[in-house]
Design a protein around this motif. Structure first.
Motif, mmCIF file in Angstrom:
data_model
loop_
_atom_site.group_PDB
_atom_site.id
_atom_site.type_symbol
_atom_site.label_atom_id
_atom_site.label_comp_id
_atom_site.label_asym_id
_atom_site.label_seq_id
_atom_site.Cartn_x
_atom_site.Cartn_y
_atom_site.Cartn_z
ATOM 1 N N ALA A 70 47.396 22.143 9.829
ATOM 2 C CA ALA A 70 48.587 23.001 9.902
ATOM 3 C C ALA A 70 48.276 24.486 9.913
ATOM 4 C CB ALA A 70 49.526 22.684 8.744
ATOM 5 N N GLU A 71 47.046 24.860 9.669
ATOM 6 C CA GLU A 71 46.688 26.280 9.668
ATOM 7 C C GLU A 71 45.313 26.477 10.277
ATOM 8 O OE1 GLU A 71 47.548 29.470 6.363
ATOM 9 O OE2 GLU A 71 45.565 28.632 5.971
ATOM 10 N N ALA A 72 45.173 27.520 11.067
ATOM 11 C CA ALA A 72 43.886 27.885 11.656
ATOM 12 C C ALA A 72 43.472 29.246 11.119
ATOM 13 C CB ALA A 72 43.985 27.929 13.176
ATOM 14 N N ALA A 73 42.210 29.353 10.720
ATOM 15 C CA ALA A 73 41.708 30.602 10.153
ATOM 16 C C ALA A 73 40.666 31.203 11.082
ATOM 17 C CB ALA A 73 41.099 30.352 8.781
ATOM 18 N N ILE A 74 40.891 32.449 11.483
ATOM 19 C CA ILE A 74 39.954 33.170 12.335
ATOM 20 C C ILE A 74 39.409 34.364 11.571
ATOM 21 C CG2 ILE A 74 39.688 34.548 14.427
ATOM 22 C CD1 ILE A 74 41.627 32.801 15.826
ATOM 23 N N THR A 75 38.100 34.518 11.617
ATOM 24 C CA THR A 75 37.435 35.666 11.008
ATOM 25 C C THR A 75 36.815 36.508 12.112
ATOM 26 O OG1 THR A 75 36.937 34.410 9.010
ATOM 27 C CG2 THR A 75 35.669 36.420 9.384
ATOM 28 N N VAL A 76 37.057 37.799 12.065
ATOM 29 C CA VAL A 76 36.483 38.736 13.036
ATOM 30 C C VAL A 76 35.605 39.716 12.270
ATOM 31 C CG1 VAL A 76 36.942 40.484 14.784
ATOM 32 C CG2 VAL A 76 38.497 38.533 14.538
ATOM 33 N N ILE A 77 34.372 39.842 12.707
ATOM 34 C CA ILE A 77 33.455 40.834 12.138
ATOM 35 C C ILE A 77 33.163 41.848 13.232
ATOM 36 C CG2 ILE A 77 31.228 41.238 11.036
ATOM 37 C CD1 ILE A 77 31.268 38.306 10.160
ATOM 38 N N GLY A 78 33.645 43.069 13.048
ATOM 39 C CA GLY A 78 33.498 44.101 14.055
ATOM 40 C C GLY A 78 32.076 44.599 14.189
ATOM 41 N N PRO A 79 31.800 45.376 15.241
ATOM 42 C CA PRO A 79 30.453 45.929 15.448
ATOM 43 C C PRO A 79 29.974 46.768 14.264
ATOM 44 C CG PRO A 79 31.818 46.236 17.393
ATOM 45 C CD PRO A 79 32.727 45.770 16.302
ATOM 46 N N ASP A 80 30.923 47.332 13.511
ATOM 47 C CA ASP A 80 30.567 48.141 12.347
ATOM 48 C C ASP A 80 30.376 47.303 11.089
ATOM 49 O OD1 ASP A 80 33.148 47.359 11.915
ATOM 50 O OD2 ASP A 80 33.965 49.379 11.612
ATOM 51 N N GLY A 81 30.521 45.979 11.208
ATOM 52 C CA GLY A 81 30.337 45.093 10.062
ATOM 53 C C GLY A 81 31.595 44.821 9.267
ATOM 54 N N GLU A 82 32.711 45.477 9.623
ATOM 55 C CA GLU A 82 33.956 45.245 8.908
ATOM 56 C C GLU A 82 34.481 43.851 9.222
ATOM 57 O OE1 GLU A 82 38.526 47.002 8.540
ATOM 58 O OE2 GLU A 82 37.046 48.010 9.810
ATOM 59 N N GLU A 83 34.886 43.143 8.198
ATOM 60 C CA GLU A 83 35.364 41.768 8.354
ATOM 61 C C GLU A 83 36.859 41.681 8.123
ATOM 62 O OE1 GLU A 83 34.748 37.584 5.952
ATOM 63 O OE2 GLU A 83 32.941 38.734 6.518
ATOM 64 N N GLN A 84 37.531 40.947 9.015
ATOM 65 C CA GLN A 84 38.976 40.746 8.891
ATOM 66 C C GLN A 84 39.273 39.255 9.014
ATOM 67 O OE1 GLN A 84 40.998 42.989 11.830
ATOM 68 N NE2 GLN A 84 40.293 44.980 11.105
ATOM 69 N N SER A 85 40.234 38.787 8.238
ATOM 70 C CA SER A 85 40.645 37.388 8.284
ATOM 71 C C SER A 85 42.062 37.282 8.818
ATOM 72 C CB SER A 85 40.570 36.759 6.882
ATOM 73 O OG SER A 85 39.238 36.744 6.418
ATOM 74 N N HIS A 86 42.280 36.301 9.662
ATOM 75 C CA HIS A 86 43.600 36.074 10.261
ATOM 76 C C HIS A 86 43.931 34.594 10.124
ATOM 77 C CE1 HIS A 86 43.289 40.021 12.371
ATOM 78 N NE2 HIS A 86 42.004 39.708 12.372
ATOM 79 N N ARG A 87 45.149 34.290 9.758
ATOM 80 C CA ARG A 87 45.589 32.904 9.623
ATOM 81 C C ARG A 87 46.811 32.652 10.493
ATOM 82 N NH1 ARG A 87 42.941 30.155 5.790
ATOM 83 N NH2 ARG A 87 41.667 31.357 4.326
ATOM 84 N N PHE A 88 46.813 31.501 11.149
ATOM 85 C CA PHE A 88 47.896 31.163 12.071
ATOM 86 C C PHE A 88 48.434 29.777 11.736
ATOM 87 C CE2 PHE A 88 45.038 34.056 14.224
ATOM 88 C CZ PHE A 88 45.892 34.984 14.798
ATOM 89 N N ASP A 89 49.745 29.665 11.683
ATOM 90 C CA ASP A 89 50.383 28.367 11.489
ATOM 91 C C ASP A 89 50.285 27.571 12.787
ATOM 92 O OD1 ASP A 89 51.128 28.948 8.873
ATOM 93 O OD2 ASP A 89 53.024 29.858 9.503
ATOM 94 N N VAL A 90 49.865 26.325 12.683
ATOM 95 C CA VAL A 90 49.714 25.440 13.845
ATOM 96 C C VAL A 90 50.843 24.416 13.830
ATOM 97 C CG1 VAL A 90 48.231 23.764 15.005
ATOM 98 C CG2 VAL A 90 47.216 25.755 13.841
ATOM 99 N N ALA A 91 51.671 24.441 14.870
ATOM 100 C CA ALA A 91 52.820 23.533 14.940
ATOM 101 C C ALA A 91 52.365 22.097 15.208
ATOM 102 C CB ALA A 91 53.772 23.978 16.037
ATOM 103 N N ARG A 92 52.997 21.182 14.522
ATOM 104 C CA ARG A 92 52.725 19.766 14.726
ATOM 105 C C ARG A 92 53.521 19.266 15.922
ATOM 106 N NH1 ARG A 92 53.267 14.990 10.132
ATOM 107 N NH2 ARG A 92 52.650 13.242 11.491
ATOM 108 N N ARG A 93 52.909 18.388 16.736
ATOM 109 C CA ARG A 93 53.586 17.836 17.903
ATOM 110 C C ARG A 93 53.940 16.372 17.675
ATOM 111 N NH1 ARG A 93 50.013 19.606 23.095
ATOM 112 N NH2 ARG A 93 51.484 18.170 24.090
ATOM 113 N N ASP A 94 55.035 15.958 18.291
ATOM 114 C CA ASP A 94 55.427 14.547 18.271
ATOM 115 C C ASP A 94 54.905 13.896 19.541
ATOM 116 O OD1 ASP A 94 56.827 14.711 15.840
ATOM 117 O OD2 ASP A 94 58.605 15.486 16.873
#
Length: 273
Positions: A70-94
């Motif tokens: 139900a959730e996907a987590a993406i981590t981005v680490i920029g060229p400068d080493g800064e890290e950011q986390s992003h979370r997305f709700d994943v819809a369930r399909r019938d």
């Protein structure tokens, strides 16, 4: 004294670097979807623990399988080493479920020799889909490989005599035997096999970054392994080979070992001429 507009502009300048670290270009966050995005060139992107390949321009692709959580987590680490986390709700399909009773067991279950053959062939297809290439065909606007009536959809599943079969992981498009099949996007052929037990004539095209298209039940394959193909190029002909009840194209798509829904990359089926 700064105007309201100037204050807003200044605030946007302060937040824009973080906001633009990850840009989702297209794709709905739902089970079976293909998602394409962009980050600052030189960044590292991870989906959970899996590191994604990122093109020089910062473009990437990922896939969510049929039963994605139900959730996907993406981590981005920029060229400068800064890290950011992003979370997305994943819809369930019938998914469509069909229950069919009274089918002869010999029709449902292959014999030992057929099982051994199909396993060897499945291994060939699996290896073809694990290709790790820097191709960027995945960035194109995908097109339908065949125009016709859709007779089977991704994720559907049949139960024969109460026993579940594997879900259907492609989209079936009805068409006459010999009808041309076009490459939905550019890529390189990683498998061209004329006669697999289940899938008959089988063709796999790598679009880059783990995304590949598979075309099965083909009457004829018109390209060879290692050949580069362009979007719209005729690569095969519709058939009814393998375990097929009639001529049609079964178009499947993988992101590495994840089976994704190719229709999430194209618009509605065009009207037939």
């Amino acid at each position: 004294m700064l105007s309201r507009h100037s204050i807003l502009a200044a605030l946007l300048m302060l937040v824009s670097p973080a906001a633009l670290a990850l840009e989702i270009l297209d794709g709905d966050w739902q089970q079976g979807a293909v998602i394409r995005g962009k980050v600052e060139p030189g960044s590292e992107v991870r989906l959970g623990e899996k590191r994604l390949r990122v093109a020089d321009e910062g473009l990437f692709v990922l896939g969510l399988d049929r039963n994605a959580e139900a959730e996907a987590a993406i981590t981005v680490i920029g060229p400068d080493g800064e890290e950011q986390s992003h979370r997305f709700d994943v819809a369930r399909r019938d998914y469509e479920i069909q229950r069919i009773e009274g089918v002869p067991q010999s029709t449902v279950t292959p014999n030992a020799e057929q099982v051994a053959r199909s396993r060897k062939e499945a291994e060939l297809a699996w290896k073809a889909r694990q290709v790790e290439s820097g191709l960027t065909g995945f960035t194109q606007d995908f097109q339908w490989p065949l125009t016709g009536i859709i007779t089977g959809v991704y994720g559907s599943q049949r139960f024969y005599n109460g026993e579940p079969r594997s879900p259907h992981y492609g989209v079936d498009i009805a068409g006459p035997e010999g009808a041309p099949v076009a490459a939905p996007a550019g890529g390189v052929v990683t498998l061209a096999y004329d006669d697999m037990f289940f899938s008959g004539g089988t063709l796999i095209v790598d679009h880059g970054h783990g995304l590949s298209s598979t075309f099965i039940h083909l009457h004829k394959i018109l390209v060879e392994e290692g050949e580069e193909v362009e979007q719209g190029q005729t690569i095969a002909e519709v058939g009814a080979t393998g375990r097929a009840t009639g001529p049609h194209l079964d178009w499947r798509m993988n992101w590495y070992d994840r089976r994704v829904d190719p229709t999430t990359l194209v618009g509605p089926m065009p009207e037939s001429d």
